[in-house]
Design an enzyme around this catalytic site. Sequence first.
Site, PDB file in Angstrom:
ATOM      1  N   LYS A 238       0.815  -1.216   0.000  1.00 43.89           N
ATOM      2  CA  LYS A 238       0.000   0.000   0.000  1.00 43.89           C
ATOM      3  C   LYS A 238       0.853   1.274   0.000  1.00 43.89           C
ATOM      4  O   LYS A 238       0.417   2.319  -0.464  1.00 43.89           O
ATOM      5  CB  LYS A 238      -0.924   0.018   1.221  1.00 43.89           C
ATOM      6  CG  LYS A 238      -1.782  -1.212   1.445  1.00 43.89           C
ATOM      7  CD  LYS A 238      -2.914  -1.298   0.446  1.00 43.89           C
ATOM      8  CE  LYS A 238      -4.064  -2.190   0.873  1.00 43.89           C
ATOM      9  NZ  LYS A 238      -3.742  -3.615   1.026  1.00 43.89           N
TER      10      LYS A 238
HETATM   11  C1  LIG Z   1      -4.425  -4.763   0.614  1.00 49.03           C
HETATM   12  C2  LIG Z   1      -3.647  -6.006   0.558  1.00 49.03           C
HETATM   13  C3  LIG Z   1      -3.965  -7.022  -0.351  1.00 49.03           C
HETATM   14  C4  LIG Z   1      -5.148  -6.942  -1.287  1.00 49.03           C
HETATM   15  O1  LIG Z   1      -4.983  -5.928  -2.228  1.00 49.03           O
HETATM   16  P1  LIG Z   1      -6.251  -5.415  -3.076  1.00 49.03           P
HETATM   17  O2  LIG Z   1      -5.741  -4.309  -3.881  1.00 49.03           O
HETATM   18  O3  LIG Z   1      -7.264  -4.987  -2.043  1.00 49.03           O
HETATM   19  O4  LIG Z   1      -6.738  -6.571  -3.837  1.00 49.03           O
HETATM   20  C5  LIG Z   1      -3.145  -8.136  -0.406  1.00 49.03           C
HETATM   21  N1  LIG Z   1      -2.103  -8.271   0.416  1.00 49.03           N
HETATM   22  C6  LIG Z   1      -1.767  -7.323   1.323  1.00 49.03           C
HETATM   23  C7  LIG Z   1      -0.614  -7.552   2.212  1.00 49.03           C
HETATM   24  C8  LIG Z   1      -2.528  -6.157   1.418  1.00 49.03           C
HETATM   25  O5  LIG Z   1      -2.192  -5.211   2.308  1.00 49.03           O
END
Ligand SMILES: *Cc1c(COP(=O)(O)O)cnc(C)c1O
Length: 493
Positions: free
Chosen positions: A111
């Site tokens: 993120k």
């Molecule tokens: C947010 C997240 C996901 C999922 O990502 P999306 O974009 O919501 O599909 C997968 N793995 C981790 C570690 C995350 O923080």
Amino acid sequence: MQYVSTREGKCPVSAAQAIVRGISPDGGLYVPLEFPVFTCDEIASMEGMRYTQLAAFILRHWLVGFADIRIASMCEAAYQRFTAPRVTPVHSLDARRHVLELYHGPTSAFKDVALQLLPHLLVESAQQVGEQRDILILVATSGDTGKAALEGFADVPGVRICVFYPEGGVSEVQRLQMATQQGENTHVVAVHGNFDDAQSGVKRLFTDPAIAAQLDAQGVTLSSANSINLGRLIPQIVYYFSAYAQLTANGAINSGDAVNIVVPTGNFGNILAAAYAKNMGLPVKKLVCASNSNNVLSEFIQTGVYDSNREFHLTTSPSMDILISSNLERMLYEIAGRDAGAVQGWMNDLKTQGRYEITGQPLETLQNLLWGDWAGEEEVAQTIAKTWRDDRYLIDPHTAVALCVHQKYVQATGDDAPAVIASTASPYKFGTAVLGAVLENPAQLPQDEFECLNLLAERSGQQIPEGIASLKALQVRHTAVCDIQDMAHELTW
Ligand SMILES: *Cc1c(COP(=O)(O)O)cnc(C)c1O
């Protein structure tokens, strides 16, 4: 480049407007009117670019109205806190499996790639559209978005940020990362409910006219840092091009070769960015959507039925514990041939019945593009253990979901083309689950989270990421807890 809503399809807005609003007033998500497409030569030229140069090169095509020099300086500022020189380095397990490490930012989850940039984009966008009010960012998080957004927006002038997370629904490190967050403009609340409850609660706050009026009177407007915001999505396109450039540069693939991309998926943001990269000309064969036991998405890809009326499972990959996947709406819009009316119908079914179904051409288009399957908890633990044992490579449970589903894909289809596998979090964010999987004797698992992390570091010879190691000494600053129906009371602090 202009953007339209998935539920309207008309009345285009600028990139700056789409970023400030977060979500379209009609409830839809902003999508580009058309996709910028790179030539083979342009893609080949990416090999010679640093990550920040590449990011600026790609973002220029999306952020029409932003000065090139501003885009370049925003990218420089955003990626200086990443510890890996390549920002998102590729680690090849063998000739076929290339793990794209997306977690070298300040909060150790992918993120950060978008959320270190979003504050810059938002402040710039607000200026462009003449927004004078302070901005209040509302976030619902399944664990990682919250901390990454807090870290991005802490102490940004003119912005406040309020994060809601499901009490008991995040890992201990995730909880501590949020509860210890510094910055007078930050507020963190645990809610009684799961992630879907928190996300629906935030959506209600966004669409409640009384709240908007009340905030407006205080000189405040709402915006979103969730992955529905275009400013989250666009930066995520960059690392798929970066991965491809790294693979051609080191000879793992030849320029023009198609790769598969495997993504552990929850809200469908990360995998959508991969689909957008494909639309922009990146040679991609298949996108593999990997779900955990909340397997609503992989089932949808297999059957065309999206059914959120099912048991909600708490898993060791909490950031994917999601049954209502917001960004899928953008994919629906594309596979329906950009028919906003069709999207509206499906989204209405989802709202009223928790379920919708696609058939015919849209389903065929979806299945041509995507393949989906899921990994249960036992398989996740086994994949972590096996990857450590055979490859001496430590992965977190989300990445394990992806590796496990990739193996299922190869077995089911025989397609063993080179695969880019998105590794979305550091194993040190999920110490108990990871150590529990690699220990020969589970009775040796320490109760204390930090002892687990120390043991993991000892065994792997790696260092615990700084932002996680330092948590132990930090004071807990946020202790608020609320019921879903009381979330509005948390907006002033
Ligand atoms: C947010 C997240 C996901 C999922 O990502 P999306 O974009 O919501 O599909 C997968 N793995 C981790 C570690 C995350 O923080």
